[in-house]
Every structure is written in C-alpha cells, then in structure tokens.
Design a protein around this motif. Structure first.
Motif, PDB file in Angstrom:
ATOM      1  N   THR A   6       0.789  -1.230  -0.058  1.00 33.87           N
ATOM      2  CA  THR A   6      -0.062  -0.164   0.079  1.00 33.87           C
ATOM      3  C   THR A   6       0.819   1.126   0.013  1.00 33.87           C
ATOM      4  N   LYS A   7       1.989   0.995   0.362  1.00 37.32           N
ATOM      5  CA  LYS A   7       2.987   2.315   0.241  1.00 37.32           C
ATOM      6  C   LYS A   7       3.608   2.497  -1.099  1.00 37.32           C
ATOM      7  N   VAL A   8       3.427   1.741  -1.896  1.00 32.63           N
ATOM      8  CA  VAL A   8       3.938   2.186  -3.316  1.00 32.63           C
ATOM      9  C   VAL A   8       3.160   3.093  -3.820  1.00 32.63           C
ATOM     10  N   ILE A   9       4.010   4.172  -4.472  1.00 35.35           N
ATOM     11  CA  ILE A   9       3.354   5.468  -5.144  1.00 35.35           C
ATOM     12  C   ILE A   9       2.579   5.213  -6.352  1.00 35.35           C
ATOM     13  N   SER A  10       1.221   5.455  -6.283  1.00 35.59           N
ATOM     14  CA  SER A  10       0.580   5.238  -7.539  1.00 35.59           C
ATOM     15  C   SER A  10       0.697   6.551  -8.516  1.00 35.59           C
ATOM     16  N   GLY A  11       0.863   6.612  -9.628  1.00 33.61           N
ATOM     17  CA  GLY A  11       0.770   7.676 -10.398  1.00 33.61           C
ATOM     18  C   GLY A  11      -0.654   8.332 -10.802  1.00 33.61           C
ATOM     19  N   SER A  12      -1.462   7.589 -10.454  1.00 30.66           N
ATOM     20  CA  SER A  12      -2.866   8.171 -10.564  1.00 30.66           C
ATOM     21  C   SER A  12      -3.171   9.237  -9.611  1.00 30.66           C
ATOM     22  N   PHE A  13      -2.113   9.470  -8.712  1.00 29.91           N
ATOM     23  CA  PHE A  13      -2.786  10.708  -7.911  1.00 29.91           C
ATOM     24  C   PHE A  13      -1.597  12.039  -8.585  1.00 29.91           C
ATOM     25  N   GLY A  14      -0.963  11.949  -9.578  1.00 30.50           N
ATOM     26  CA  GLY A  14      -0.258  13.011 -10.050  1.00 30.50           C
ATOM     27  C   GLY A  14      -0.848  14.241 -10.774  1.00 30.50           C
ATOM     28  N   LYS A  15      -0.712  15.216 -10.637  1.00 26.90           N
ATOM     29  CA  LYS A  15      -1.222  16.263 -11.099  1.00 26.90           C
ATOM     30  C   LYS A  15      -0.076  17.210 -11.832  1.00 26.90           C
ATOM     31  N   ASN A  82       8.104  37.853 -31.825  1.00 23.66           N
ATOM     32  CA  ASN A  82       7.852  37.587 -30.506  1.00 23.66           C
ATOM     33  C   ASN A  82       9.073  36.980 -29.921  1.00 23.66           C
ATOM     34  N   LYS A  83       9.001  36.910 -28.712  1.00 23.09           N
ATOM     35  CA  LYS A  83       9.772  36.304 -27.811  1.00 23.09           C
ATOM     36  C   LYS A  83       9.829  35.101 -27.566  1.00 23.09           C
ATOM     37  N   SER A  84      10.580  34.006 -27.241  1.00 19.54           N
ATOM     38  CA  SER A  84      10.435  32.742 -26.904  1.00 19.54           C
ATOM     39  C   SER A  84       9.567  32.294 -25.862  1.00 19.54           C
ATOM     40  N   PHE A  85       8.565  31.534 -25.803  1.00 18.76           N
ATOM     41  CA  PHE A  85       7.721  30.943 -24.690  1.00 18.76           C
ATOM     42  C   PHE A  85       8.691  30.417 -23.616  1.00 18.76           C
ATOM     43  N   VAL A  86       8.734  30.918 -22.749  1.00 21.21           N
ATOM     44  CA  VAL A  86       9.393  30.514 -21.467  1.00 21.21           C
ATOM     45  C   VAL A  86       8.204  30.457 -20.203  1.00 21.21           C
ATOM     46  N   THR A  87       8.177  29.277 -19.525  1.00 25.33           N
ATOM     47  CA  THR A  87       7.140  29.075 -18.388  1.00 25.33           C
ATOM     48  C   THR A  87       7.605  28.279 -17.223  1.00 25.33           C
ATOM     49  N   GLU A  88       6.917  28.100 -16.352  1.00 22.50           N
ATOM     50  CA  GLU A  88       6.689  27.243 -15.192  1.00 22.50           C
ATOM     51  C   GLU A  88       5.810  26.143 -15.146  1.00 22.50           C
ATOM     52  N   ILE A  89       6.142  24.727 -14.745  1.00 24.13           N
ATOM     53  CA  ILE A  89       5.175  23.883 -14.388  1.00 24.13           C
ATOM     54  C   ILE A  89       5.460  23.477 -13.017  1.00 24.13           C
ATOM     55  N   ILE A  90       4.360  23.213 -12.458  1.00 21.02           N
ATOM     56  CA  ILE A  90       4.190  22.603 -11.045  1.00 21.02           C
ATOM     57  C   ILE A  90       3.824  21.249 -11.442  1.00 21.02           C
ATOM     58  N   ALA A  91       4.087  20.204 -10.694  1.00 25.03           N
ATOM     59  CA  ALA A  91       3.864  18.873 -10.756  1.00 25.03           C
ATOM     60  C   ALA A  91       3.864  18.173  -9.361  1.00 25.03           C
ATOM     61  N   ASN A  92       2.772  17.513  -9.065  1.00 23.85           N
ATOM     62  CA  ASN A  92       2.896  16.871  -7.768  1.00 23.85           C
ATOM     63  C   ASN A  92       2.115  15.471  -7.756  1.00 23.85           C
ATOM     64  N   ILE A  93       2.623  14.688  -6.784  1.00 25.82           N
ATOM     65  CA  ILE A  93       1.892  13.360  -6.499  1.00 25.82           C
ATOM     66  C   ILE A  93       1.602  13.337  -5.203  1.00 25.82           C
ATOM     67  N   ASP A  94       0.336  12.957  -4.963  1.00 30.94           N
ATOM     68  CA  ASP A  94      -0.274  13.047  -3.510  1.00 30.94           C
ATOM     69  C   ASP A  94      -1.045  11.819  -3.406  1.00 30.94           C
ATOM     70  N   PRO A  96      -2.935   9.098  -1.522  1.00 33.69           N
ATOM     71  CA  PRO A  96      -3.167   9.125   0.134  1.00 33.69           C
ATOM     72  C   PRO A  96      -2.879   8.115   0.907  1.00 33.69           C
ATOM     73  N   ASP A  97      -2.407   6.590   0.160  1.00 35.77           N
ATOM     74  CA  ASP A  97      -1.921   5.492   0.630  1.00 35.77           C
ATOM     75  C   ASP A  97      -0.614   5.520   0.945  1.00 35.77           C
ATOM     76  N   ALA A  98       0.131   6.585   0.298  1.00 35.71           N
ATOM     77  CA  ALA A  98       1.811   6.839   0.562  1.00 35.71           C
ATOM     78  C   ALA A  98       2.133   7.982   0.861  1.00 35.71           C
ATOM     79  N   PRO A  99       1.599   8.745   2.124  1.00 40.79           N
ATOM     80  CA  PRO A  99       1.918  10.210   2.411  1.00 40.79           C
ATOM     81  C   PRO A  99       3.291  10.393   2.493  1.00 40.79           C
ATOM     82  N   GLU A 100       4.561   9.510   2.706  1.00 38.43           N
ATOM     83  CA  GLU A 100       5.922   9.855   2.743  1.00 38.43           C
ATOM     84  C   GLU A 100       6.339   9.859   1.401  1.00 38.43           C
TER      85      GLU A 100
END
Length: 140
Positions: A6-15, A82-94, A96-100
């Motif tokens: 249950t502690k194995v991280i699931s990518g299904s909770f990535g955003k 035009n200038k080049s498109f430079v941006t930031e991305i926020i990604a997270n995995i959360d 609930p079975d693997a809070p660590e």
C-alpha cells in the motif's frame, strides 16, 4: 521486513499545473537531470577520476489533446517579432496511501522543444507529447 504494497506510490494521483490551472488532460510528467562529467587523470594511479561539469534538465509532459492553447503559446516562437515562450510547470504526486512519497516540484525555465501542430488517427483518442528543457527545479 517485507514491502507494504500500500506504500508503493501510484501515479494516478499525479497532477500538473500551468499558470495556476490544473491541466486535467495531462497523464504523464517526467523531469530528469543529466549530469555531465569530465575525466580527470590522476598521478600515481591508473584510475581516472571524474569531475561534475554541467547539469542539463529535460523532461516531457504528455496527455490527451483537448485544446490548442499550449501549442499556440509554444508557437509564438515562429513569429520573428515575438519572444520565446518560457514558463513554469508545477507537478505533484499525492497518493493518500503513501503520504511519505508526497512530492511537489516547480519546474523552472521550461522551454518546449517542438510544437504539436496536427496529428490524428481515425478511431483513436488523440494524445500529444511536449518534450522540454528547463533551467532548474525546486521542491515545494
């Protein structure tokens, strides 16, 4: 001690977020740091040492095609005024079975490597891939 499955991280909770909005169509995010080293000859031994000289960040976001919004932003580079498109991305995995394993990362200085202009296959859901380079990252 055995592995608690249950502690194995699931990518299904990535955003993935861009400009503060959850990109619900993105199903895969990857960021890698490639470490380059120079060989260092050392006196008194046959063993070569190694010195880290550069780090290159690259990655990919991919998912289902829903709009042309991101492709159009990337495409601004095709207009010489035009200038080049430079941006930031926020990604997270959360998972609930693997809070660590909870992880949230800001990917900085994102510059995309290609523009997905058009592509389809009859009877198939359209997916797109956006390879990129970045200037760095930070854990949030």
């Amino acid at each position: 001690m055995s592995l608690d499955s249950t502690k194995v991280i699931s990518g299904s909770f990535g955003k993935c977020y861009h400009d503060g909005e959850w990109m619900t169509n993105i199903t895969n995010v990857e960021l890698t740091a490639e470490i380059s080293k120079e060989e260092i000859k050392r006196a008194g031994t046959r063993t070569i040492g190694h010195k880290v000289t550069t780090i290159t960040y690259s990655g990919t976001i991919s998912g289902y095609k829903v709009t042309n919004t991101l492709a159009k932003k990337i495409a601004q580079v095709t207009n010489d005024s035009n200038k080049s498109f430079v941006t930031e991305i926020i990604a997270n995995i959360d998972d609930p079975d693997a809070p660590e394993g909870k992880t949230k990362v800001r990917i900085k200085g994102v510059q995309f490597d290609s523009i997905p202009i058009l592509g389809f296959e009859a009877g198939a859901i359209i997916e797109e891939e956006y390879p990129f380079t970045a200037s760095g990252y930070e854990y949030l």
